[in-house]
Scaffold this motif. Structure first.
Motif, PDB file in Angstrom:
ATOM      1  N   UNK A 177       0.830  -1.205   0.000  1.00 38.47           N
ATOM      2  CA  UNK A 177       0.000   0.000   0.000  1.00 38.47           C
ATOM      3  C   UNK A 177       0.863   1.252   0.000  1.00 38.47           C
ATOM      4  N   UNK A 178       1.941   1.240   0.741  1.00 40.39           N
ATOM      5  CA  UNK A 178       2.845   2.400   0.746  1.00 40.39           C
ATOM      6  C   UNK A 178       3.460   2.601  -0.638  1.00 40.39           C
ATOM      7  N   UNK A 179       3.876   1.507  -1.294  1.00 41.34           N
ATOM      8  CA  UNK A 179       4.429   1.618  -2.654  1.00 41.34           C
ATOM      9  C   UNK A 179       3.388   2.147  -3.630  1.00 41.34           C
ATOM     10  N   UNK A 180       2.157   1.668  -3.497  1.00 39.77           N
ATOM     11  CA  UNK A 180       1.096   2.117  -4.390  1.00 39.77           C
ATOM     12  C   UNK A 180       0.792   3.596  -4.200  1.00 39.77           C
ATOM     13  N   UNK A 181       0.686   4.025  -2.942  1.00 45.82           N
ATOM     14  CA  UNK A 181       0.401   5.438  -2.685  1.00 45.82           C
ATOM     15  C   UNK A 181       1.558   6.329  -3.108  1.00 45.82           C
ATOM     16  N   UNK A 182       2.789   5.874  -2.900  1.00 48.76           N
ATOM     17  CA  UNK A 182       3.942   6.650  -3.353  1.00 48.76           C
ATOM     18  C   UNK A 182       3.937   6.791  -4.865  1.00 48.76           C
ATOM     19  N   UNK A 183       3.591   5.714  -5.573  1.00 49.78           N
ATOM     20  CA  UNK A 183       3.524   5.784  -7.030  1.00 49.78           C
ATOM     21  C   UNK A 183       2.404   6.714  -7.485  1.00 49.78           C
ATOM     22  N   UNK A 184       1.251   6.647  -6.800  1.00 53.60           N
ATOM     23  CA  UNK A 184       0.140   7.525  -7.164  1.00 53.60           C
ATOM     24  C   UNK A 184       0.465   8.991  -6.964  1.00 53.60           C
ATOM     25  N   UNK A 185       1.054   9.330  -5.800  1.00 57.41           N
ATOM     26  CA  UNK A 185       1.417  10.725  -5.551  1.00 57.41           C
ATOM     27  C   UNK A 185       2.514  11.190  -6.505  1.00 57.41           C
ATOM     28  N   UNK A 186       3.426  10.296  -6.870  1.00 55.29           N
ATOM     29  CA  UNK A 186       4.491  10.670  -7.818  1.00 55.29           C
ATOM     30  C   UNK A 186       3.911  10.983  -9.189  1.00 55.29           C
ATOM     31  N   UNK A 187       2.971  10.154  -9.648  1.00 59.68           N
ATOM     32  CA  UNK A 187       2.335  10.417 -10.947  1.00 59.68           C
ATOM     33  C   UNK A 187       1.576  11.735 -10.909  1.00 59.68           C
ATOM     34  N   UNK A 188       0.851  11.981  -9.815  1.00 60.64           N
ATOM     35  CA  UNK A 188       0.107  13.233  -9.689  1.00 60.64           C
ATOM     36  C   UNK A 188       1.049  14.432  -9.685  1.00 60.64           C
ATOM     37  N   UNK A 189       2.171  14.323  -8.987  1.00 62.96           N
ATOM     38  CA  UNK A 189       3.144  15.419  -8.946  1.00 62.96           C
ATOM     39  C   UNK A 189       3.752  15.667 -10.320  1.00 62.96           C
ATOM     40  N   UNK A 190       4.073  14.588 -11.043  1.00 65.74           N
ATOM     41  CA  UNK A 190       4.649  14.733 -12.384  1.00 65.74           C
ATOM     42  C   UNK A 190       3.661  15.416 -13.324  1.00 65.74           C
ATOM     43  N   UNK A 191       2.385  15.030 -13.242  1.00 67.49           N
ATOM     44  CA  UNK A 191       1.376  15.638 -14.106  1.00 67.49           C
ATOM     45  C   UNK A 191       1.199  17.121 -13.789  1.00 67.49           C
ATOM     46  N   UNK A 192       1.197  17.459 -12.501  1.00 65.07           N
ATOM     47  CA  UNK A 192       1.044  18.869 -12.119  1.00 65.07           C
ATOM     48  C   UNK A 192       2.239  19.679 -12.597  1.00 65.07           C
ATOM     49  N   UNK A 194       4.210  18.945 -15.131  1.00 62.62           N
ATOM     50  CA  UNK A 194       4.141  19.029 -16.589  1.00 62.62           C
ATOM     51  C   UNK A 194       3.122  20.074 -17.031  1.00 62.62           C
ATOM     52  N   UNK A 195       1.956  20.113 -16.358  1.00 64.32           N
ATOM     53  CA  UNK A 195       0.956  21.123 -16.701  1.00 64.32           C
ATOM     54  C   UNK A 195       1.459  22.523 -16.389  1.00 64.32           C
ATOM     55  N   UNK A 196       2.160  22.668 -15.272  1.00 61.12           N
ATOM     56  CA  UNK A 196       2.716  23.973 -14.900  1.00 61.12           C
ATOM     57  C   UNK A 196       3.730  24.447 -15.937  1.00 61.12           C
ATOM     58  N   UNK A 197       4.642  23.557 -16.346  1.00 61.35           N
ATOM     59  CA  UNK A 197       5.648  23.933 -17.333  1.00 61.35           C
ATOM     60  C   UNK A 197       5.015  24.252 -18.683  1.00 61.35           C
ATOM     61  N   UNK A 198       4.015  23.433 -19.072  1.00 61.65           N
ATOM     62  CA  UNK A 198       3.354  23.697 -20.346  1.00 61.65           C
ATOM     63  C   UNK A 198       2.625  25.033 -20.326  1.00 61.65           C
ATOM     64  N   UNK A 199       2.075  25.384 -19.164  1.00 62.06           N
ATOM     65  CA  UNK A 199       1.336  26.636 -19.040  1.00 62.06           C
ATOM     66  C   UNK A 199       2.262  27.845 -19.099  1.00 62.06           C
ATOM     67  N   UNK A 200       3.404  27.730 -18.434  1.00 62.83           N
ATOM     68  CA  UNK A 200       4.278  28.892 -18.312  1.00 62.83           C
ATOM     69  C   UNK A 200       5.342  28.960 -19.390  1.00 62.83           C
ATOM     70  N   UNK A 201       5.631  27.846 -20.045  1.00 62.10           N
ATOM     71  CA  UNK A 201       6.618  27.880 -21.115  1.00 62.10           C
ATOM     72  C   UNK A 201       5.987  28.142 -22.482  1.00 62.10           C
TER      73      UNK A 201
END
Length: 306
Positions: A177-192, A194-201
């Motif tokens: 469960x810890x591995x799954x939640x860490x992977x989920x939060x990592x994917x969410x952070x990467x997407x945020x 990426x969206x931030x960079x796409x917005x500002x770049x």
């Protein structure tokens, strides 16, 4: 009827806002479906991974296809990509812009589903409980390989009599469960990020090209809508003329039954203008074929000179 027409016209004129709303509803529906779904891992070594990964990735594929189906621009983009050039060249930048916009909207609900399943952890525990290293956990010593695999497969099933109070099961479940939640939060952070960079770049690149692609993608969508509306109007008037002609030819039979017919010329002047001289089936078929194979150039200067 007028209310439905106004609602339809609103959806047509605000198709982008409507699609954003539909994508949001699909995302909320994916969360609701997962929370109301009764997840029951089979707890069998040969089925756990297939079931867990299937629950994690099959519904996102369905949601992705639903997002493509509900998006009207996906069909418009395919038609623009497949159409013959005719008198109008195809702009690859416009097609890429439309494809990117369609995929971004269609990916919202699947990504939400995957992140929710990872944060919950049940799917990953079911899929990979048999793949952990038993040497990292106490309680699996002095057991054969088959027994270890049977016990690891039963980790997701906390109601099993054998695993109900097992500390090893709790340790494996907590670890996955810890591995799954860490992977989920990592994917969410990467997407945020990426969206931030796409917005500002985005302003750092050519805005003129982006504006052109956005403008002509909107034009292609609007042109398709106007063409369909014009075809519907012409079809209605054409059907009206054909029916009047039929009843006019049946005037003698109708007179025998004491029915009255409108005169053939009443109210026809405006309809003749809207028919544009297209008065038979062959002309309509030729017009539609010409529109498909020989799209006119985007130049209205000749029409203005006329």
């Amino acid at each position: 009827m007028d209310r439905f027409r106004m609602l339809f016209q609103y959806f047509q004129s605000n198709s982008e806002s409507v699609m954003n709303g539909i994508c949001g509803l699909l995302a909320l529906a994916s969360v609701k479906i997962y929370t109301s779904f009764d997840f029951s891992c089979p707890c069998l070594p040969q089925y756990n991974m297939a079931y867990g990964l299937g629950i994690m990735f099959v519904p996102p594929i369905i949601l992705f296809l639903c997002g493509l189906i509900l998006n009207r621009q996906s069909l418009v983009m395919l038609e623009e990509w497949r159409r013959p050039p005719g008198h109008r060249k195809k702009d690859p930048a416009v097609i890429r812009y439309m494809c990117s916009s369609i995929l971004q909207r269609a990916m919202v609900a699947p990504v939400v589903w995957i992140i929710v399943t990872l944060l919950d952890g049940k799917c990953l525990i079911c899929a990979f409980s048999g793949s952990v290293d038993p040497e990292k956990f106490v309680g699996f010593a002095n057991m054969s390989t088959g027994q270890v695999q049977q016990l690891l497969a039963k980790v997701p099933c906390k109601d099993e009599e054998l695993m109900r109070n097992s500390t090893s099961r709790k340790a494996v479940s907590r670890y996955l469960r810890c591995c799954s939640q860490a992977l989920g939060w990592s994917i969410l952070l990467i997407l945020i990020i990426a969206a931030f960079l796409a917005r500002w770049l985005r302003p750092c690149f050519s805005q003129a090209t982006l504006l052109q692609a956005r403008h002509w993608s909107n034009y292609i969508d609007m042109e398709q809508k106007v063409f369909e509306e014009t075809c519907c109007e012409h079809s209605r008037l054409f059907a009206h003329k054909c029916i009047l002609h039929f009843f006019e030819s049946m005037r003698q039979e109708i007179k025998l039954h004491s029915f009255s017919l409108p005169r053939e010329g009443e109210g026809d002047e405006g309809e003749e203008d809207l028919l544009r001289g297209i008065t038979d089936q062959d002309q309509v078929n030729k017009l539609l074929k010409t529109w498909y194979y020989e799209k006119p150039p985007l130049d209205v200067s000749q029409a203005q000179q006329r």
